[in-house]
Design an enzyme around this catalytic site. Sequence first.
Site, PDB file in Angstrom:
ATOM      1  CE1 TYR A   2      -4.081  -1.861   0.283  1.00  0.00           C
ATOM      2  CE2 TYR A   2      -2.912  -3.128   1.968  1.00  0.00           C
ATOM      3  CZ  TYR A   2      -3.989  -2.977   1.108  1.00  0.00           C
ATOM      4  OH  TYR A   2      -4.962  -3.936   1.061  1.00  0.00           O
ATOM      5  N   PRO A  15     -12.116   0.591  -0.326  1.00  0.00           N
ATOM      6  CG  PRO A  15     -11.895  -1.519   0.571  1.00  0.00           C
ATOM      7  CD  PRO A  15     -11.339  -0.140   0.673  1.00  0.00           C
ATOM      8  CG  HIS A 255      -7.627  -2.158   1.919  1.00  0.00           C
ATOM      9  ND1 HIS A 255      -7.231  -3.100   2.831  1.00  0.00           N
ATOM     10  CD2 HIS A 255      -8.446  -2.813   1.066  1.00  0.00           C
ATOM     11  CE1 HIS A 255      -7.772  -4.270   2.524  1.00  0.00           C
ATOM     12  NE2 HIS A 255      -8.522  -4.112   1.481  1.00  0.00           N
ATOM     13  CB  SER A 483     -11.934  -9.921  -1.516  1.00  0.00           C
ATOM     14  OG  SER A 483     -11.892 -10.068  -0.112  1.00  0.00           O
TER      15      SER A 483
END
Length: 551
Positions: A2, A15, A255, A483
């Site tokens: 990330y 998300p 995230h 996912s």
Amino acid sequence: MYMCNQLPLPVNSNPGMVFPPRRFTTILDVSRFTARLIDGALNHKAILDKKELPLEKATSREPGQPLCMTQYYRLLGSCRLPGKQKDSQHTAANESGSEHIVVICRSQLYCVPVQAADRGRLSEDEICAQLLHILDDAPCLASPPPIGLLTAIKRSSWAEAKDALCRDDQNRRNFELIAKSLLVVCLDEALPTSFNCRLQRGGKGHTAGGRDETNLVLQMIHGGGTAYNSCNRWFDKTIQLIVSGDGACGLCYEHSSAEGVAVIQLVEKLYKDAASGNQISEVPQASSHLPPPERMEWILELDDHKRIESAAQAVDNLIKDLDFQVFRYVGYGKTFMKSCNVSPDVYIQLALQLAYYKLYGKLTATYESASTRRFKLGRVDCIRSGSPEALAWAAAMAQPKEDEKKVTFHLVSNEVKLKLWEEAVRAQTKEMIDNILGQGIDIHLLGLREASKDTSPTAAHPLPEIFTDPSYRLANKFLLSTSQVATSDDSFMGYGPVEPEGYGASYNPKPDQVIFCLSAFWSSESTSSSRFAQSLEESLNAMQTLLARKA
């Protein structure tokens, strides 16, 4: 994974999660419900401060193993900070003293203390009164320059913009208040029903103000653009609770601090507690000793305004490019999948492989997150679903029906398809178990790669060949990023693709249906969320037909 990613956070990383919509009739309803969400977060923070969060243990695949709880302790008070080469994280979990949240309404940012050393914690009524003040104050003000848009651009550009803003002490203090806040609350306006208007495939789920589920989740992922709520965000913040006047509510989360499981457990608890309270029609009385929320003022130069204008254009272009839809498959759900003696996760992963094969005649590198919390500080490894066994089964399933064949060739029988199915299931199940037990390949290779970089590669000592080989780069180009995002109620979570030519596919298996959030980019000539949804529906139907023969 990330911190070094330079892409903008909305669409590419953060998300969005939709909660079951509420029914609000007044701004008091909005304030009361939001106050209960915040009050629940404070209750949870008290548990974290005492280190009393129950230790979770694995329930399957060597059950009883303790799971690392670190992620849970960095959800509240954390924030991602932009860097010119690499981002960093602020974690306020161990800070003491005054605690506050940040509320954003009509692009205005307010600092709301929720607990102070000299008076203790604010009550639900007091929080509600503060929110009512904001909902009354913000509409009366001229629209401010939307500073929050800068959190939605390329990370190095955001870092440069922030450095320039921080030359002013007041701006620097504002940034510190945001970073150290427990969470951000976004009090939104509703998106119009026409936003992203398209034919939605599959069953219909919850709506708010006539808006469909795709419309709702896009509000949570990116806000809808600068004409709507994207200026009402701070995408760096780990937890952004979103409440809209038409009853839409949900979450946008950054995230890098935690995986979806930890976040979902927290916000579902907050929502359940807030939704279960009795409707209170009385306007709360603000405490006489409680000052109104502090509205953040920004000192901007001409170059700062230009950066914000550039950010607005970039954000709108990114949002326009997102091809996204919620697809509720209502043919059957995990009850039928379990009756086939198959894990629903394995079943759906193979359905995604078949759907991709039917569109492209091949499989691709597929990412499915596998929790590695059985290990200290464990996050995820990658379940690679594109196996040779999955390919053989998908190729057999994708053959034309006998009355569709254009040339004479040997069609694969249902018995052979079932055999190939069982082999694909075994391979996928083994891949899943290997990963959650620490026997995957990706995080081990990632650790070796980063350790190699730390040795400062030179011409005499370059990176090991495996990390420069084209096959390694190809294996990490995930054109299908998936996912399982299971929830206990009818909420669901979605996200964007991780590659320009790829798909994002989250799924939420329910007893009698599966909620898919499918994403692609309009700029890609080879992808389409609608075509993928159709292929996925056909694949799930064909699998039921095949497995019903076995039963």
